[in-house]
Design an enzyme around this catalytic site. Structure first.
Site, PDB file in Angstrom:
ATOM      1  N   HIS A  87       0.860  -1.195   0.029  1.00  0.00           N
ATOM      2  CA  HIS A  87      -0.002  -0.006   0.090  1.00  0.00           C
ATOM      3  C   HIS A  87       1.005   1.388  -0.136  1.00  0.00           C
ATOM      4  CE1 HIS A  87      -3.521   2.298   2.135  1.00  0.00           C
ATOM      5  NE2 HIS A  87      -3.211   2.874   1.035  1.00  0.00           N
ATOM      6  N   GLU A  90       2.475   1.471  -3.420  1.00  0.00           N
ATOM      7  CA  GLU A  90       1.505   2.157  -4.160  1.00  0.00           C
ATOM      8  C   GLU A  90       1.510   3.634  -4.241  1.00  0.00           C
ATOM      9  OE1 GLU A  90      -2.635   3.754  -4.106  1.00  0.00           O
ATOM     10  OE2 GLU A  90      -2.902   1.850  -3.295  1.00  0.00           O
ATOM     11  N   HIS A  91       1.415   4.201  -3.006  1.00  0.00           N
ATOM     12  CA  HIS A  91       1.367   5.587  -2.999  1.00  0.00           C
ATOM     13  C   HIS A  91       2.891   6.286  -3.256  1.00  0.00           C
ATOM     14  CE1 HIS A  91      -2.005   6.930  -0.030  1.00  0.00           C
ATOM     15  NE2 HIS A  91      -1.992   5.595  -0.240  1.00  0.00           N
ATOM     16  N   GLU A 188      -4.404   7.253   7.248  1.00  0.00           N
ATOM     17  CA  GLU A 188      -5.295   6.311   6.197  1.00  0.00           C
ATOM     18  C   GLU A 188      -5.951   5.083   6.915  1.00  0.00           C
ATOM     19  OE1 GLU A 188      -6.228   4.317   1.890  1.00  0.00           O
ATOM     20  OE2 GLU A 188      -4.454   5.330   2.224  1.00  0.00           O
TER      21      GLU A 188
END
Length: 1016
Positions: A87, A90-91, A188
């Site tokens: 994750h 991905e950012h 998040e």
């Protein structure tokens, strides 16, 4: 002219599909070899499957006559810990690459392109990067940026700190302020896990598949994220983001060769083949069932505080790459749980043991081996054994009784509709639909051939009528790999979480030397400097404003009447579907009934009607339509701020052969809806209240914006009543009556419904819209006429209710249309700041300002200003520096200019960022390039594709004609630097500013001590 246009459309529509049929297996194109070419007539496409010769990368192209072209690349990402490495990666890959080294090219491209979609997703076992656009030059630009981002990212340490996690002084400029954890993904995931449904789903997956990648949190567990190092991140990229571990998908009407050539030249030619070794092994089967328990935070919005437990039984099923088995099990799952006729609905929902099915329910094919789950949320602890008992009893009953043939037909009918109904993001839906199976080497083409599966299913069932019962016996009754997971609230949960985070923080801090602390302070300043530096994005490709079409295509509509009611007919290529809408005015509705309108909308199609009880009605709706819904509508006038239309919208769709049946169902709802089944109503109220409570943590920013606008316009006030936080206590209040008290209280709800029906379902206050193919229009018109005869007895003269409201006369006749707008004569906007204390650890902050309506000359400038402020100022302040998941400004159709933040660790500080955004706009410190980028961004929203089902709706609902849209378009083109500074000065001047503020968030001492806030 429409008919001839229709023929042109048909001819064009064969081209992309036919071109693709000319490829031959074995053919070599730009480093790829064609493996298979298959026509898929059900979905109007041709599938071409290829493999890259050198690296073994897999490729699927779906050629279809759709100008909204899509590209997606996905990698199998199988983490073995919960640091959230896929994750965070991905950012981080989206923060700059070799060819495009500027920070954040991804967000920058949002303003340099006309994309209709741009995003990236991390699933449990793959990461996907899709985009779509209708412009071929834009497609090449975005493809170049995406390929460089995933294969050649910079992965700078600063980006890792910003996007992943870091230790930093609370105030980066003050070395004596305490050290805290920061980072976009860190915040998040804290926000995501504050949602009990999400938390439960995560535990369930981790515990059902305990032996490999599914036992960890791929998005990142907040307390484990700080264990990830920058080195580990780079290592994960090197092994997983390789063409040998990639699957490429393209869709639409652009030629395939061009895509292959660009992908080969810009990326794949630079790699050799490797064995990525990312396969997921099968989960070893348990020999006996398991049970487990987890806790969560109590839900302050729970309809009944004493009933907040969840219990669910999950079963491990077969491998998802077996397409037919997957199709069968997903159908079986719908038969077992969908709608009031399903056995589990009857057994679990109707006795009101819980408020709704558990958050995870039914078939889930997103992991290598699928699962099926069934259970309840909102139940009492003492009902645990009873629920387990009911689940196993219901499975026995299904094995003994099977399913009615009509229910199976209804489901196959639903599949037929799904194939014919055209959505605007069909490419994205396909990409998501094939992702999981293809990720584990299933055949994506087989998945697209849906009618083959349907035919095989019918055949199998014909040969063996007990086929489905045998599956139930095999997968549920005799399956020892099943997990029963319960979840209960713990008063101290949030405190324990906070303590655990504090402990983790202190552990990290204690290990620091003075030099480390100094280093952290320096790095914090370095990051702040990088975030504050004006970015040079000139390396990125961009479209120009001149690439935008100067005019919009006109959507021809015909206006007529049926039984004295105005009808708008819009001829569209709908694949034999008919779309029906009716707008019913609420002007004559008495004030005391207003709050109940949303409830009325959610139950009116689910209570039974005419000769049908609610079960039979649900069955007929599934057999004959693609759904029938009723929703509240508040439509601000496009020319005056204090004028609006209030109503409810009826919507339904069906295959053209079922038109008479669909209208019969509507006329029964008009003439004889059943409101007297109190038990049924209780179940529906209970489910609505649960859904509402669950939705707030996902859409907190929307609730905050709606509340902030409440006292600024009459339409804003009504929107809050119908769809804002105002609805939460109403439903809960009804629900508490439902659960606890005597019948008498609930009877006021029951009495309200028929009264509302008299005002709403009245042909005198209505207008209709039909979208269908030219061949079906006259038939549809005839059906509509007979429907009007059937419901004629509901027609009543209407009088507006409240004295302070006047109805505006309908638009002049030459517009061929009339709407029922009303004007509030003595509405006074006022300022108000409201804080809602919520059970989650992040804030949703909003501020709304009263400005101008759609047709005003300044409206276009305000739209451009909102986009530019978001991209050039607020994104940096709220997300990059503030650590919120998102934030920005938007201009609403109702004349409200709104600021918002999403999953934000800050509250009052974000309000001052909004004020600074206003100062930034007034100062005029932005360039022509900034303005052009904002224009591209606004136009990509204005020109986003519209499905045939929705064409002509702007005109039908809000009276916004193509001519009005075109003049707004011209104003957007001409917005200048001077216009932007002018509107900022004019509408955001502190002295005459009329604004509202709302925050949803955790307990907040600053706000409690400030008397200017209303705390809820």
């Amino acid at each position: 002219c429409i008919a001839s246009g229709w023929h042109v459309w048909r001819q064009e529509s064969t081209s992309a599909r036919e071109r693709a049929l000319q490829y031959l297996p074995g053919q070599r194109i730009h480093g790829f070899t064609v493996k298979e070419v298959v026509a898929v007539p059900d979905l109007f496409l041709t599938a071409v499957k290829l493999t890259h010769d050198k690296t073994g990368a897999k490729y699927l192209h779906a050629a279809r006559d759709d100008s909204n072209n899509l590209f997606s690349v996905q990698f199998r990402t199988t983490p073995m810990d919960s640091t959230g490495v896929p994750h965070i990666l991905e950012h981080t890959v989206l923060c700059g690459s070799k060819k495009y080294p500027c920070r954040d090219p991804f967000f920058k491209m949002l303003n340099r392109s006309l994309s209709t979609f741009m995003n990236a997703f991390t699933a449990s076992d793959y990461t996907m990067y899709p985009f779509s656009t209708q412009n071929s030059k834009d497609f090449q630009n975005l493809l170049s940026v995406y390929l460089d981002a995933v294969f050649f990212p910079c992965l700078r340490e600063l980006d890792f700190w910003q996007e992943g996690w870091r230790l930093e002084n609370e105030k980066p400029t003050d070395p004596n302020s305490p050290l805290v954890f920061k980072g976009v993904v860190f915040n998040e995931m804290k926000g995501a896990f504050s949602d009990n449904e999400r938390l439960y789903a995560q535990h369930l997956q981790n515990k059902l598949y305990p032996d490999h990648t599914y036992s960890v949190v791929s998005g990142g567990e907040p307390l484990v994220i700080p264990d990830l190092t920058w080195e580990q991140l780079k290592q994960f990229h090197a092994t997983h983001y390789h063409p040998s571990n990639a699957r490429f998908f393209t869709y639409g009407d652009l030629p395939l060769e061009q895509h292959l050539k660009q992908i080969e030249e810009e990326a794949l030619s630079k790699f050799e083949c490797i064995d990525p070794n990312t396969e997921v092994p099968s989960q070893p089967h348990w020999t006996s069932p398991r049970e487990d328990h987890v806790t969560c935070s109590p839900d302050a919005l729970a309809p009944d505080p004493t009933r907040q437990n969840t219990l669910c039984v999950s079963y491990l099923l077969g491998d998802i790459t077996d397409t037919f088995e997957g199709f069968t099990l997903s159908l079986l799952s719908s038969l077992m749980i969908s709608g009031p006729n399903s056995p589990f609905y009857k057994a679990l929902i109707e006795p009101k043991i819980g408020t709704d099915f558990s958050s995870v329910v039914g078939y889930d094919g997103s992991t290598k081996e699928a699962s099926f789950s069934i259970g309840l949320q909102g139940m009492a602890e003492e009902d645990t054994e009873r629920v387990k008992q009911i689940i196993s009893q219901t499975i026995d009953d299904i094995i003994n009784n099977g399913f009615e043939e009509e229910r199976i037909e209804a489901l196959l009918h639903k599949i037929e509709i799904q194939m014919k109904h055209q959505s605007t993001n069909f490419g994205l839906s396909l990409a998501s639909y094939i992702a999981s199976s293809w990720n584990h080497d299933g055949d994506p083409v087989e998945l697209l051939q849906i009618s083959d599966s349907v035919a095989k299913f019918r055949q199998t069932l014909k040969e063996n009528p007990h086929f489905l019962q045998e599956k139930v016996k095999h997968y549920f009754k005799e399956n020892t790999h099943r997990l029963t997971l319960s979840m209960s609230p713990d008063e101290a949960y949030l405190e324990k979480q906070a303590n655990a985070e504090e402990e983790k923080l202190q552990k990290k801090i204690q290990a620091l030397s003075d030099r480390d602390r100094e280093e952290i302070y320096k790095k914090g300043l370095e990051l702040l400097a990088a975030q504050s530096k004006t970015q040079d994005a000139s390396c990125l490709p961009a479209l120009k404003v001149s690439d935008i079409e100067p005019t919009i295509p006109i959507t021809p509509v015909q206006i007529s009447t049926a039984g004295g009611v105005p009808v708008q007919y819009c001829e569209q290529p709908t694949n034999g579907m008919v779309y029906f809408r009716a707008m019913c005015s609420l002007n004559s509705l008495p004030e005391d009934l207003r709050l109940y309108v949303p409830l009325f909308c959610s139950v009116i199609t689910k209570m039974g009607c005419g000769a049908l009880d609610y079960r039979q009605q649900a069955q007929q709706m599934e057999l004959r339509t693609g759904g029938m819904s009723v929703s509240t509508q508040v439509i601000p006038d496009s020319t005056e701020l204090d004028v609006y239309e209030q109503g409810v919208l009826l919507f339904s769709l069906c295959l053209d052969r079922n038109l008479p049946h669909m209208f019969k169902l509507w006329s029964d709802i008009f003439n004889s809806p059943h409101f007297d089944d109190e038990e049924r109503l209780r179940v529906l109220v209970m489910m609505s209240a649960q859904e509402l409570a669950n939705g707030i943590s996902y859409s907190g920013h929307t609730y905050a914006m709606t509340r902030a606008g409440r006292h600024l316009t009459p339409a804003g006030d009504l929107q809050e009543t119908f769809g804002g936080m105002e609805q939460v206590p109403t439903l809960q209040c009804e629900l508490n009556f439902t659960l606890i008290s005597e019948m008498s209280d609930f009877s006021q709800v029951i009495r309200a419904l028929p009264r509302i029906k008299k005002h709403i379902l009245n042909p005198e206050n209505m207008r209709f819209a039909i979208n269908a193919t030219p061949q079906k229009m006259s038939d549809t018109a005839a059906q509509l006429e007979s429907f009007m005869k059937d419901v004629a007895e509901n027609r009543k003269e209407r009088k507006p209710v409240r004295p302070n409201i006047t109805e505006k006369p309908p638009l002049p006749v030459y517009l061929n249309w009339f709407t029922f707008f009303v004007q509030e004569l003595n509405f006074q906007p006022c300022q108000m700041k409201t804080f809602f204390q919520m059970p989650f650890p992040v804030n949703f902050v909003s501020k709304s300002i009263r400005t101008v309506p759609f047709t005003h000359e300044d409206y276009a400038s305000l739209c451009i200003l909102a986009r530019m402020m978001t991209a050039k100022f607020l994104h940096g302040e709220i997300r990059e520096k503030g650590g919120a998941y998102g934030g920005g400004a938007r201009m609403g159709a109702g004349g409200l200019f709104s600021f918002y933040s999403y999953r934000d660790p800050n509250s009052v500080q974000t309000l001052s960022a909004f004020f600074r955004g206003i100062d930034w706009a007034k100062s005029g410190q932005f360039t022509q390039q900034d303005i052009d980028e904002a224009k591209l961004s606004v136009f990509s929203a204005v020109d986003s594709p519209v499905a045939p089902a929705d064409k002509g709706m702007g005109r039908f609902l809000s009276g916004v004609t193509d001519e009005m849209k075109q003049s707004y378009r011209q104003r957007l083109f001409t917005v200048s630097h001077k216009n932007l500074v002018d509107v900022a000065e004019r509408y955001f001047n502190v002295g005459q500013l009329t604004y509202g503020v709302a925050i949803l968030g955790p307990e907040n001492d600053t706000i409690k001590k400030d008397p200017s806030w209303i705390v809820k």
